[in-house]
Every structure is written in structure tokens, then in C-alpha cells.
Design a protein around this motif. Structure first.
Motif, mmCIF file in Angstrom:
data_model
loop_
_atom_site.group_PDB
_atom_site.id
_atom_site.type_symbol
_atom_site.label_atom_id
_atom_site.label_comp_id
_atom_site.label_asym_id
_atom_site.label_seq_id
_atom_site.Cartn_x
_atom_site.Cartn_y
_atom_site.Cartn_z
ATOM 1 N N GLY A 270 -26.249 -1.719 31.732
ATOM 2 C CA GLY A 270 -26.838 -0.331 31.312
ATOM 3 C C GLY A 270 -26.924 0.649 32.426
ATOM 4 N N THR A 271 -25.832 1.605 32.344
ATOM 5 C CA THR A 271 -25.820 2.625 33.675
ATOM 6 C C THR A 271 -24.951 3.514 33.346
ATOM 7 O OG1 THR A 271 -25.048 2.343 35.913
ATOM 8 C CG2 THR A 271 -23.711 1.412 34.198
ATOM 9 N N ALA A 272 -24.758 4.653 34.598
ATOM 10 C CA ALA A 272 -24.038 5.772 34.064
ATOM 11 C C ALA A 272 -22.940 5.821 34.993
ATOM 12 C CB ALA A 272 -25.040 6.951 34.333
ATOM 13 N N PHE A 273 -21.689 6.145 34.928
ATOM 14 C CA PHE A 273 -20.624 6.212 35.965
ATOM 15 C C PHE A 273 -19.720 6.870 35.260
ATOM 16 C CE2 PHE A 273 -20.092 2.643 33.144
ATOM 17 C CZ PHE A 273 -19.063 2.495 32.869
ATOM 18 N N ARG A 274 -18.536 7.381 36.132
ATOM 19 C CA ARG A 274 -17.511 8.064 35.925
ATOM 20 C C ARG A 274 -16.209 7.132 36.239
ATOM 21 N NH1 ARG A 274 -15.354 13.923 38.076
ATOM 22 N NH2 ARG A 274 -15.321 12.776 40.078
ATOM 23 N N VAL A 275 -15.239 7.195 35.422
ATOM 24 C CA VAL A 275 -13.984 6.679 35.762
ATOM 25 C C VAL A 275 -12.782 7.521 35.594
ATOM 26 C CG1 VAL A 275 -12.621 5.031 34.968
ATOM 27 C CG2 VAL A 275 -14.974 4.356 34.671
ATOM 28 N N ASP A 276 -12.134 7.659 36.658
ATOM 29 C CA ASP A 276 -11.035 8.581 36.782
ATOM 30 C C ASP A 276 -9.689 7.971 36.826
ATOM 31 O OD1 ASP A 276 -9.264 10.681 37.265
ATOM 32 O OD2 ASP A 276 -10.271 11.524 38.919
ATOM 33 N N ALA A 277 -9.173 7.717 35.806
ATOM 34 C CA ALA A 277 -7.628 7.326 35.754
ATOM 35 C C ALA A 277 -6.698 8.522 35.350
ATOM 36 C CB ALA A 277 -7.715 6.315 34.644
ATOM 37 N N SER A 278 -6.850 9.783 35.905
ATOM 38 C CA SER A 278 -6.121 10.673 35.641
ATOM 39 C C SER A 278 -4.825 10.743 36.193
ATOM 40 C CB SER A 278 -6.947 11.863 35.796
ATOM 41 O OG SER A 278 -7.368 12.129 37.392
ATOM 42 N N GLN A 279 -4.546 10.038 37.511
ATOM 43 C CA GLN A 279 -3.219 10.186 38.293
ATOM 44 C C GLN A 279 -2.528 9.099 37.489
ATOM 45 O OE1 GLN A 279 -4.405 9.807 42.370
ATOM 46 N NE2 GLN A 279 -5.718 11.628 42.348
ATOM 47 N N GLY A 280 -2.451 8.638 36.568
ATOM 48 C CA GLY A 280 -1.460 7.685 35.882
ATOM 49 C C GLY A 280 -1.960 6.454 36.063
ATOM 50 N N VAL B 65 -7.209 3.858 40.077
ATOM 51 C CA VAL B 65 -8.628 4.351 39.153
ATOM 52 C C VAL B 65 -9.514 4.554 40.105
ATOM 53 C CG1 VAL B 65 -10.200 3.532 37.527
ATOM 54 C CG2 VAL B 65 -7.684 2.796 37.103
ATOM 55 N N GLN B 66 -10.320 5.549 40.005
ATOM 56 C CA GLN B 66 -11.452 5.798 40.963
ATOM 57 C C GLN B 66 -12.591 5.783 40.063
ATOM 58 O OE1 GLN B 66 -11.353 7.426 43.950
ATOM 59 N NE2 GLN B 66 -13.307 7.531 44.570
ATOM 60 N N ILE B 67 -13.760 4.896 40.612
ATOM 61 C CA ILE B 67 -14.796 4.819 39.735
ATOM 62 C C ILE B 67 -16.155 5.258 40.697
ATOM 63 C CG2 ILE B 67 -16.564 2.752 38.640
ATOM 64 C CD1 ILE B 67 -13.068 1.880 39.377
ATOM 65 N N GLU B 68 -16.912 5.929 40.272
ATOM 66 C CA GLU B 68 -18.143 6.426 40.639
ATOM 67 C C GLU B 68 -19.474 6.245 40.007
ATOM 68 O OE1 GLU B 68 -16.140 10.442 42.778
ATOM 69 O OE2 GLU B 68 -17.295 10.779 40.892
ATOM 70 N N LEU B 69 -20.433 5.478 40.664
ATOM 71 C CA LEU B 69 -21.520 4.995 40.037
ATOM 72 C C LEU B 69 -22.815 5.913 40.329
ATOM 73 C CD1 LEU B 69 -22.972 2.698 38.256
ATOM 74 C CD2 LEU B 69 -23.385 1.588 40.529
ATOM 75 N N GLU B 70 -23.146 6.625 39.204
ATOM 76 C CA GLU B 70 -24.491 7.252 39.336
ATOM 77 C C GLU B 70 -25.540 6.773 39.183
ATOM 78 O OE1 GLU B 70 -25.953 11.426 37.180
ATOM 79 O OE2 GLU B 70 -24.646 10.268 36.343
ATOM 80 N N GLU B 71 -25.967 5.773 38.436
ATOM 81 C CA GLU B 71 -27.109 4.826 38.221
ATOM 82 C C GLU B 71 -26.674 3.532 37.741
ATOM 83 O OE1 GLU B 71 -29.158 5.977 34.079
ATOM 84 O OE2 GLU B 71 -29.253 7.352 35.816
ATOM 85 N N GLY B 72 -27.484 2.362 38.136
ATOM 86 C CA GLY B 72 -27.344 1.090 37.585
ATOM 87 C C GLY B 72 -26.470 0.251 38.535
ATOM 88 N N LYS B 73 -25.951 -0.606 37.989
ATOM 89 C CA LYS B 73 -24.698 -1.438 38.914
ATOM 90 C C LYS B 73 -23.599 -1.727 38.085
ATOM 91 C CE LYS B 73 -25.263 -5.937 41.248
ATOM 92 N NZ LYS B 73 -26.276 -6.992 41.416
ATOM 93 N N VAL B 74 -22.520 -1.627 38.690
ATOM 94 C CA VAL B 74 -21.306 -2.079 38.124
ATOM 95 C C VAL B 74 -20.301 -3.057 38.762
ATOM 96 C CG1 VAL B 74 -21.180 0.064 36.469
ATOM 97 C CG2 VAL B 74 -19.956 -0.119 38.802
ATOM 98 N N ALA B 75 -19.866 -3.934 37.968
ATOM 99 C CA ALA B 75 -18.756 -4.688 38.567
ATOM 100 C C ALA B 75 -17.081 -4.215 38.120
ATOM 101 C CB ALA B 75 -18.749 -6.202 38.200
#
Length: 345
Positions: free
Chosen positions: A203-213, A217-227
Motif C-alpha cells: 500500500g504505497t505511492a510510486f512512479r514507474v518510468d519505462a519510457s526509454q524502451g 526502468v526508473q522507480i521513484e517511491l513517494e510513500e510506503g515501501k516497495v521491493a
């Protein structure tokens, strides 16, 4: 035309159209006026800078008489407190206190739509369920998932919801850039798959950027926790566990190194707010999306207004700017409560 003032110009529909280049006739009218009256150039340029600097791009399909009446009343009230002599101090104080608000209202109700150039926006937030997909959208779109999660899908991005979404896990497949606000559910982890990179959250907020093909992949975590993991035929490799305000750039190839880096939260917020479009959207949907985008609880005292609709477009605007125009269209006000919530009343 007699000698003009900034206040006069800001009340002219044709002048606003000229500043925003939204009507060819208005543009020709004011260009001809400047040619005929070069002595008024300084006043015209000052008023034009106020309009353009306001950065309020609200638009409506039709002119609403009741709103125009309220607008005229607001203008008349402001005129009674304006000093007879225009000074540079007026631009800094009166603009912030009154004129920018007037401009915003005029733009909201009177700026004609150029339909051929408008980004596509759904009437309300689009709800997608297991097995659904949204491909190569031409403009940003806020999607609501069946579990209560939200996805802000960037233009040109594609998303597909796994048919088994919600059974054991909540899996979505992404190409492009998207911001996710995953609903909390410890029994069903929320997973975003981009190539062979998997981002997992409870349960969290994050951005995933896979725009460069498919390369990275770029992942930015705003809140919470991700693996963040890499999936291969040999198994699953844990690349990193991100904490708030951390980001990581990972590569599909196993021989490329990864590195966690901090990122500026205000930069992510600016990205989220760079374009917000509502097209005849129910107020209930508008408020739910604003709460998600600005991470701010918003309450509506008169719940009967949930069925009302709102049309508008914002670009890089603060929540207060959005609320100013929303409340004007509803003929309501808003305030911050003791527990730091926004109440529209």
C-alpha cells in the motif's frame, strides 16, 4: 477608445483572447490597436503579462449566465477598492489579492474551447477491471482500479490488468510512465511488471518510468515501501527495497549495475500536477482525484453536490488554485479544518 487602464483590459473578453491567442479576430483587433496607439503599449504589455503569468488554463464548453453574473459582481466589488492611480505596487498586491482571481474566473467561464487541439479527457475517472487494458493514450488519464487503487497514466503509455487481478496478487503490466497509488491490502500485493522488472508494494505511492524502451526502468517511491526485483529463467533477484524519497534505475540486462538515489519530492509533485483535465466530470470524481494527486483529504459538506459536474484544465497549478476555481463554479467556499483537512462548504 479613451485612455485605457490595466483594470479595464482585464475585464475585456477580447483582450484575454488576444493574450492567450485563442481567437484570431481578437488577436487582429488588439494588434491593430497597438499599431494605432503605441503610447498605450506599456499598459497593454503589463496587463498581458498578468494574464499570461497567472498560468490558469481553465476552459468551459459554454458560457454560464449565473457564473457571469457572479463574475461581474466580483469585478464591481474589486473596482470599489482599487485606488484611482495605478502604481507598480498594485501589480504585486492587488493582483495577488484580487485581479488574478478575476482573471481565473474569466478564463474559466469565457475562454472558448479549441476542440481540435484539446487533449482527450474522460467524462469521469475511468474504472478498469481485471483483463482490461488502455493502450497508447493521447493525453494523461487518471484510472481507478477495481480494488480502489489509482493510476495516473502518462501520455503515450499503455497498461494491462492481469485477468487474475485480485485473486492472489494484483498484477498490472506497464509500458511507458505511470504513477500508482496502491490501495492497502496485505493479502494481495500490488505488482507492476515492466519487461523483466517487477515492483511490488502492499500500500504505497510510486512512479514507474519505462519510457526509454525496454533497456531500463526508473522507480521513484513517494510513500510506503516497495521491493524491486528482476525476473529471469534462473529465478527472482531482489535488486533493492526502496524507502520514501528514494529512487532506483534498473536495467533489464543482468550485467548492468543499479544504484539507489534520493529524489526531490516536489519534482514528483510537479510532474503529477503538470496537466489535470476534467471534462464534465462529477464533482465526487473530481474530489477523489484531487485527494490522490495532492495527497490532501478533501471533504464536501453538501453531499448533494457530488452529482454536479465540473469542466476544467490545469497546468502546474497549486491545490489552492484548483480549489478556488472549483468552489467558484459550485458557488461554495473552502477552509482548512483543525485536523488539516480541506472542507468545502
Amino acid at each position: 477608445m479613451e485612455q485605457i487602464t490595466v483594470e479595464y483590459l482585464l475585464q475585456q473578453k477580447s483582450f484575454l483572447q488576444y493574450c492567450l491567442q485563442s481567437d484570431d479576430a481578437a488577436v487582429r483587433q488588439w494588434e491593430q490597436y497597438l499599431q494605432a496607439h503605441p503610447e498605450e503599449a506599456a499598459v497593454v504589455h503589463e496587463a498581458a503579462s498578468i494574464v499570461r503569468d497567472s498560468a490558469l488554463y481553465m476552459q468551459a464548453e459554454t458560457l454560464k449566465p449565473a457564473a457571469v453574473d457572479r463574475l461581474r459582481q466580483s469585478i464591481q466589488e474589486e473596482e470599489t477598492v482599487q485606488p484611482p492611480v495605478r502604481k507598480m505596487l498594485w501589480k504585486r498586491i492587488a493582483v495577488a489579492a484580487a485581479i488574478i482571481g478575476i482573471i481565473a474566473l474569466v478564463l474559466f467561464w469565457m475562454l472558448p474551447a479549441k476542440k481540435a487541439q484539446q487533449p482527450i479527457a474522460a467524462r469521469s475517472k475511468m474504472v478498469i477491471t481485471a483483463g482490461d487494458s488502455s493502450y497508447n493514450i493521447p493525453a494523461r488519464k487518471m484510472l481507478a482500479l477495481q480494488d480502489g487503487s489509482f493510476v495516473l497514466l502518462d501520455s503515450g503509455a499503455s497498461i494491462r490488468i492481469d485477468p487474475a487481478f485480485g485473486t492472489r496478487e494484483r498484477r498490472v503490466y506497464l509500458s511507458g510512465t505511470a504513477w500508482f497509488k496502491a490501495a492497502k491490502n496485505s493479502q494481495h500485493p500490488f505488482r507492476v511488471i515492466t519487461g523483466n522488472i517487477r515492483t511490488t508494494a502492499l500500500g504505497t505511492a510510486f512512479r514507474v518510468d519505462a519510457s526509454q524502451g525496454a533497456a531500463s526502468v526508473q522507480i521513484e517511491l513517494e510513500e510506503g515501501k516497495v521491493a524491486v526485483e528482476r525476473i529471469s529463467s534462473a529465478g527472482t533477484e531482489l535488486l533493492a527495497t526502496l524507502m520514501p524519497s528514494e529512487s532506483i534505475k534498473v536495467y533489464q540486462q543482468q550485467n548492468r549495475t543499479t544504484q539507489k538515489l534520493p529524489f526531490a519530492a516536489d519534482r514528483l509533485q510537479a510532474w503529477k500536477a503538470q496537466e489535470i483535465i476534467f471534462n464534465d466530470a462529477p464533482v465526487a470524481d473530481v474530489l477523489s482525484q484531487l485527494q490522490v494527486l495532492y495527497n490532501q483529504p478533501i471533504l464536501l459538506e453538501d453531499t448533494l453536490l457530488n452529482g454536479a459536474t465540473f469542466t476544467g484544465r490545469f497546468g502546474h497549478d497549486s491545490l489552492s488554485t484548483v480549489l478556488d476555481l472549483l468552489c467558484f463554479s459550485l458557488n461554495k467556499k473552502y477552509r482548512t479544518t483543525a485536523d488539516n483537512k480541506i472542507l468545502i462548504y
